[in-house]
Write a protein that holds these residues in place. Structure first.
Motif, PDB file in Angstrom:
ATOM      1  N   VAL A 112       0.715  -1.138  -0.021  1.00 44.89           N
ATOM      2  CA  VAL A 112       0.180  -0.066   0.118  1.00 44.89           C
ATOM      3  C   VAL A 112       0.935   1.253  -0.121  1.00 44.89           C
ATOM      4  CG1 VAL A 112      -1.806  -1.179   1.346  1.00 44.89           C
ATOM      5  CG2 VAL A 112      -0.246   0.031   2.505  1.00 44.89           C
ATOM      6  N   VAL A 113       0.448   2.309  -0.388  1.00 44.54           N
ATOM      7  CA  VAL A 113       0.969   3.537  -0.498  1.00 44.54           C
ATOM      8  C   VAL A 113       1.617   3.927   0.988  1.00 44.54           C
ATOM      9  CG1 VAL A 113       0.623   6.117  -0.976  1.00 44.54           C
ATOM     10  CG2 VAL A 113      -0.235   4.658  -2.350  1.00 44.54           C
ATOM     11  N   PHE A 114       2.869   4.354   1.110  1.00 45.30           N
ATOM     12  CA  PHE A 114       3.192   4.769   2.367  1.00 45.30           C
ATOM     13  C   PHE A 114       4.091   5.883   2.364  1.00 45.30           C
ATOM     14  CE2 PHE A 114       7.140   4.755   4.992  1.00 45.30           C
ATOM     15  CZ  PHE A 114       6.538   4.499   6.548  1.00 45.30           C
ATOM     16  N   TYR A 115       4.011   6.944   3.307  1.00 43.85           N
ATOM     17  CA  TYR A 115       4.679   8.168   3.349  1.00 43.85           C
ATOM     18  C   TYR A 115       5.538   8.310   4.639  1.00 43.85           C
ATOM     19  CZ  TYR A 115       2.117   9.630  -1.047  1.00 43.85           C
ATOM     20  OH  TYR A 115       1.643   9.689  -2.303  1.00 43.85           O
ATOM     21  N   PRO A 116       6.811   8.441   4.554  1.00 46.21           N
ATOM     22  CA  PRO A 116       7.685   8.406   5.910  1.00 46.21           C
ATOM     23  C   PRO A 116       7.625   9.486   6.629  1.00 46.21           C
ATOM     24  CG  PRO A 116       8.988   8.792   3.983  1.00 46.21           C
ATOM     25  CD  PRO A 116       7.728   8.397   3.360  1.00 46.21           C
ATOM     26  N   ALA A 117       8.104   9.609   8.012  1.00 49.66           N
ATOM     27  CA  ALA A 117       8.097  10.784   8.745  1.00 49.66           C
ATOM     28  C   ALA A 117       9.000  11.889   8.003  1.00 49.66           C
ATOM     29  CB  ALA A 117       9.050  10.475   9.991  1.00 49.66           C
ATOM     30  N   GLY A 118       8.403  13.040   8.127  1.00 46.62           N
ATOM     31  CA  GLY A 118       9.197  14.285   7.665  1.00 46.62           C
ATOM     32  C   GLY A 118       8.443  14.389   5.967  1.00 46.62           C
ATOM     33  N   ARG A 119       7.755  13.663   5.577  1.00 47.29           N
ATOM     34  CA  ARG A 119       7.006  13.985   4.329  1.00 47.29           C
ATOM     35  C   ARG A 119       5.788  14.840   4.506  1.00 47.29           C
ATOM     36  NH1 ARG A 119       4.346  15.677   0.649  1.00 47.29           N
ATOM     37  NH2 ARG A 119       3.785  14.684  -1.268  1.00 47.29           N
ATOM     38  N   GLY A 120       5.225  14.881   5.490  1.00 46.85           N
ATOM     39  CA  GLY A 120       4.222  16.065   5.844  1.00 46.85           C
ATOM     40  C   GLY A 120       3.349  15.075   6.678  1.00 46.85           C
ATOM     41  N   ILE A 121       2.184  16.117   6.943  1.00 44.37           N
ATOM     42  CA  ILE A 121       1.191  15.747   7.663  1.00 44.37           C
ATOM     43  C   ILE A 121      -0.115  15.006   6.827  1.00 44.37           C
ATOM     44  CG2 ILE A 121      -1.105  16.559   8.963  1.00 44.37           C
ATOM     45  CD1 ILE A 121       0.860  19.048   9.740  1.00 44.37           C
ATOM     46  N   GLY A 122      -0.468  13.715   7.213  1.00 45.03           N
ATOM     47  CA  GLY A 122      -1.221  12.881   6.372  1.00 45.03           C
ATOM     48  C   GLY A 122      -2.400  13.731   5.776  1.00 45.03           C
ATOM     49  N   HIS A 123      -3.041  14.666   6.325  1.00 46.03           N
ATOM     50  CA  HIS A 123      -4.302  15.300   5.774  1.00 46.03           C
ATOM     51  C   HIS A 123      -3.753  16.059   4.569  1.00 46.03           C
ATOM     52  CE1 HIS A 123      -6.841  13.841   8.838  1.00 46.03           C
ATOM     53  NE2 HIS A 123      -6.234  14.321   9.671  1.00 46.03           N
ATOM     54  N   GLN A 124      -2.618  16.861   4.643  1.00 44.95           N
ATOM     55  CA  GLN A 124      -2.211  17.639   3.525  1.00 44.95           C
ATOM     56  C   GLN A 124      -1.586  16.640   2.417  1.00 44.95           C
ATOM     57  OE1 GLN A 124      -1.965  20.743   3.087  1.00 44.95           O
ATOM     58  NE2 GLN A 124      -0.595  20.664   1.051  1.00 44.95           N
ATOM     59  N   ILE A 125      -1.130  15.466   2.686  1.00 42.94           N
ATOM     60  CA  ILE A 125      -0.641  14.482   1.594  1.00 42.94           C
ATOM     61  C   ILE A 125      -1.889  14.160   0.969  1.00 42.94           C
ATOM     62  CG2 ILE A 125       0.334  12.287   1.312  1.00 42.94           C
ATOM     63  CD1 ILE A 125       2.025  12.934   3.772  1.00 42.94           C
ATOM     64  N   MET A 126      -3.067  13.826   1.661  1.00 47.65           N
ATOM     65  CA  MET A 126      -4.230  13.313   1.013  1.00 47.65           C
ATOM     66  C   MET A 126      -4.772  14.461   0.058  1.00 47.65           C
ATOM     67  SD  MET A 126      -5.408  10.246   2.153  1.00 47.65           S
ATOM     68  CE  MET A 126      -7.261  10.184   2.074  1.00 47.65           C
TER      69      MET A 126
END
Length: 769
Positions: A112-126
């Motif tokens: 599944v899609v994964f974004y590590p620490a430092g990439r950003g806040i989950g809601h902003q990524i969404m």
């Protein structure tokens, strides 16, 4: 028919949809599974949902352990799931790093899609990656998923059990909330931001007008053009603090321009990388979106309507320590409130546009200072963290990030951090802070002895520069201004209301519909007759058609989950069922355990089960062998946890009123001061509008055996109440408990339902609803 007007009305009657729907209802319709043929969903319906996306963050590992414990091994729809690490990104302890490794390894194993620490806040990524897509429904195991509504995506939070269910089956359940239409009029003045709009709404409508509602924002084309997408995201984000479950903006020209820009940007990036960059944003997909654009029907029904004139708005500040306290900046600045810390962080207001607005405060000051960027005030710490690494990169490219660093700002990694009381820079006892984040509840950003205010990025920056709450001076009050214009309804004066012929026809049709409905009721004779005839709920085999028992009344509003199940037992794994039954409601009334008997029906006041999300609040009542809980209203999280754990609940406000009338004097007054809260339940943050209270009351009993009997007829969706042996007998229609929810309860809760679904999928008998 020669009269063209009459012909047009008749044509409209023939072609008008049989059930007009709000935008919320239309989106839910598209994501509901197992609906009966020709079923149009509406507010109040329970539906089985298959969300377009489901996001989890640092709580992904607890969700994963629950997922594995129910017998699941592989995520059902890998494209549906997004995992991010964003909450505790500053924590470098081995315990936290281990948890982060477990989540990443699990995500990679599941594909599944994964974004590590430092990439950003989950809601902003969404939002920035296009997972929160206009016209779809997305959920997250976090309360600020409302933010997706800023881009026309219906976003709402789910608890961890729901997330595990979605991972395993792609489905969960939802009850469509009452829907409130908020109409904006006028246009945004210079110096007023989306943050000011939502801070003002929280303060001006602070009596829980939208508690547990879905909100749809609307306005004229000119009005909505004045609200940029970043402003909409901030407003939608903080509808959570306003008390709502969703905050949805229309799919309109402003959004279309933003999406087209994102698609063009993605195409250019893809070209520069030789076609290696993939994006959710592309012009062909947008062509399809706007060719089939969703919007609310003209005759859609809303539970209530509110309005706010944007032109009459000025910059606002929230606090201290409550979003329900909102003050015009001008008034607060006059109080010369010194600050110790300032924060430009969180998913609410840390996008590139927010960082630019804050940096402009220092750039403008530099223009008055011979080009030298001034430093922040002595004794003030100013913390900045972008909503994502991409937003930080954009701010760096424009020079805004460096300007704030030059002024003395302290950078933090893209993530939640101080907003939720984690990491560097928390408020200490006696300190005052001002933040561009979304919550200023007492103790959230540090010490409970500190004071926290919320404001727009430019007000936060100006306050950091001057060492006190103040603004950059960009706002200009309109001539003739006499105060903020707001209230109930759509805010359009009748003498100014211009309607088209089509709208006039719709008005006539609506009037005809009302006349037909009245005529049908007269012909049928009564509501009860319609109940007996056709409005029966299907009852699954083995599910009880009736639940009955004696009423035990807990006469208090806002009984929170700590009142129901004491927090000190929440994380003890060795608590037996008998012990749960013994301590059930003990924080509310120590005599509860000895007063209540097996099979009693518990009736409480309004907003029962507010507060934390602990599931034991439901399971403790089951341990006490209470088959049914009735309240004037329930806290939303408690409602979800009840069904997820097979506890049945029904809202009957009239019964609460009748009990209060019967067990006190006959004089009723509605007064906020008259609400009776339990002794150990004073910190409830989401209290409902007050119910009628009898004055003066009889002797107060926290838990009262009433001698009244109640019977809930599941098939007829009504309750019958016998008020004592010789008292009145009455009945009332209540919300339907449909088969999809019956099935979850009958299985013993959502986890067991999911297990059955998994077994069925292995045997080729996977259920769709």
């Amino acid at each position: 028919m020669e009269d063209p007007s009459s012909a047009a009305i008749l044509s409209a009657l023939k072609t008008s949809p049989t059930v007009p729907q709000t935008l919320t209802e239309k989106i839910v319709q598209q994501h509901s599974v197992g609906l009966p043929k020709n079923k149009f969903v509406k507010s109040g319906d329970y539906v089985t949902l298959s969300p377009y996306r489901c996001m989890t963050h640092d709580n992904s590992w607890p969700v994963a352990t629950k997922f594995l414990s129910i017998g699941a091994s592989e995520i059902n729809d890998k494209n549906q799931i997004v995992m991010t690490l964003d909450h505790d990104v500053q924590n470098k302890s081995e315990t936290n790093l281990k948890k982060y490794r477990q989540i990443e390894e699990f995500a990679k194993k599941q594909g599944v899609v994964f974004y590590p620490a430092g990439r950003g806040i989950g809601h902003q990524i969404m939002v920035e990656e296009g997972y929160a897509w206009p016209g779809t429904l997305a959920v997250a195991s976090d309360s600020h998923s409302n933010m997706y509504g800023g881009v026309g995506c219906l976003g709402t939070p789910v608890v961890r059990t729901d997330a595990a269910s979605i991972w395993a089956t792609s489905k969960t359940w939802w009850q469509i909330p009452p829907i409130c239409k908020v109409t904006f009029t006028g246009t945004m003045p210079k110096g007023v931001t989306g943050k000011d709009v939502i801070v003002a709404l929280c303060g001006l409508f602070s009596k829980d007008e939208v508690l547990n509602h879905a909100i749809e924002f609307t306005g004229s084309e000119e009005t909505m053009k004045s609200l940029a997408v970043d402003d909409r995201l901030a407003i939608a984000n903080m509808t959570t603090e306003w008390g709502a479950l969703t905050g949805l903006f229309p799919i309109d020209e402003t959004l279309q321009r933003w999406l087209r820009y994102k698609a063009t940007e993605a195409a250019m990036c893809n070209e520069s990388t030789g076609g290696k960059t993939q994006s959710q944003f592309n012009h062909q997909r947008l062509d399809e979106l706007f060719a089939n654009q969703l919007s609310a029907d003209r005759r859609a029904k809303y539970s209530k309507s509110l309005h706010l004139n944007l032109t009459s708005l000025s910059p606002y500040v929230s606090g201290p320590n409550s979003v329900k306290v909102a003050t015009p900046l001008h008034d607060l600045a006059a109080q010369n409130i010194k600050i110790d810390k300032a924060y430009l962080v969180s998913c609410t207001n840390s996008r590139a546009s927010d960082l630019a607005a804050a940096a402009k405060v220092f750039k403008d000051a530099a223009g008055r200072n011979g080009g030298r960027v001034p430093e922040i005030a002595n004794g003030v710490n100013f913390y900045i963290a972008a909503a994502s690494s991409l937003e930080q990169a954009a701010a760096e490219a424009s020079g805004d990030w460096q300007t704030m660093l030059e002024a003395g700002a302290q950078p933090l990694p893209a993530g939640c951090g101080p907003c939720i009381g984690l990491g560097t820079g928390l408020l200490e006892s006696g300190e005052v802070g001002i933040s561009a984040s979304n919550r200023n509840f007492k103790g959230r950003m540090g010490s409970t002895e500190a004071k926290a205010y919320l404001a727009s990025p430019e007000v936060v920056a100006a306050s950091a520069l001057h060492g006190k709450i103040t603004g950059p001076g960009r706002y200009e009050q309109p001539q003739g201004w006499s105060g903020v214009i707001r209230g109930e309804g759509d805010g359009i004066k009748e003498e100014e209301r211009m309607i088209t012929k089509e709208e006039a026809f719709e008005k006539v049709i609506s009037q005809l519909d009302s006349m037909i409905q009245v005529g049908e009721e007269e012909i049928i004779g009564s509501e009860q007759a319609t109940e007996e005839d056709s409005q029966m709920t299907e009852v699954l085999p083995g599910f009880p058609e009736r639940v009955e028992g004696e009423i035990v009344f807990c006469d208090a509003d806002n009984i929170n989950t700590d009142g129901i199940y004491p927090g000190k037992y929440t994380y003890q794994d060795d608590v037996t069922t008998e012990m749960m039954a013994e301590v059930c409601m003990s924080n509310y009334d120590k005599a509860f355990a000895s007063t209540v008997r097996e099979g009693d029906i518990l009736v409480a006041g309004f907003n029962f089960g507010c507060g934390s999300s602990r599931e034991q609040a439901a399971t403790a009542l089951l341990a006490k062998k209470i088959p049914l809980v009735i309240a004037g209203s329930f806290g939303n999280i408690f409602s979800r946890n009840s069904i997820n754990n097979a506890l049945m609940g029904v809202e009957v406000p009239k019964l609460v009123q009748r009990l209060r009338e019967a067990f006190s004097s006959n004089k009723l007054e509605v007064s906020q001061q008259d609400i009776t809260e339990p002794d150990r339940n004073k910190q409830s943050l989401d209290s409902p509008p007050p119910a009628p209270q009898a004055i003066p009351p009889q002797e107060k009993l926290m838990t009262r055996r009433t001698g009244w009997k109640l019977m809930w007829d599941v098939r007829k969706s009504k309750v019958e109440v016998q008020e004592g042996d010789s008292g009145a007998k009455w009945s009332q229609k209540v919300g339907e408990l449909p088969p999809n929810v019956q099935e979850i309860i009958a299985r013993g809760g959502l986890e067991k339902w999911v297990k059955k679904q998994i077994e069925g999928s292995k045997q080729g008998t996977y259920s769709s609803g």
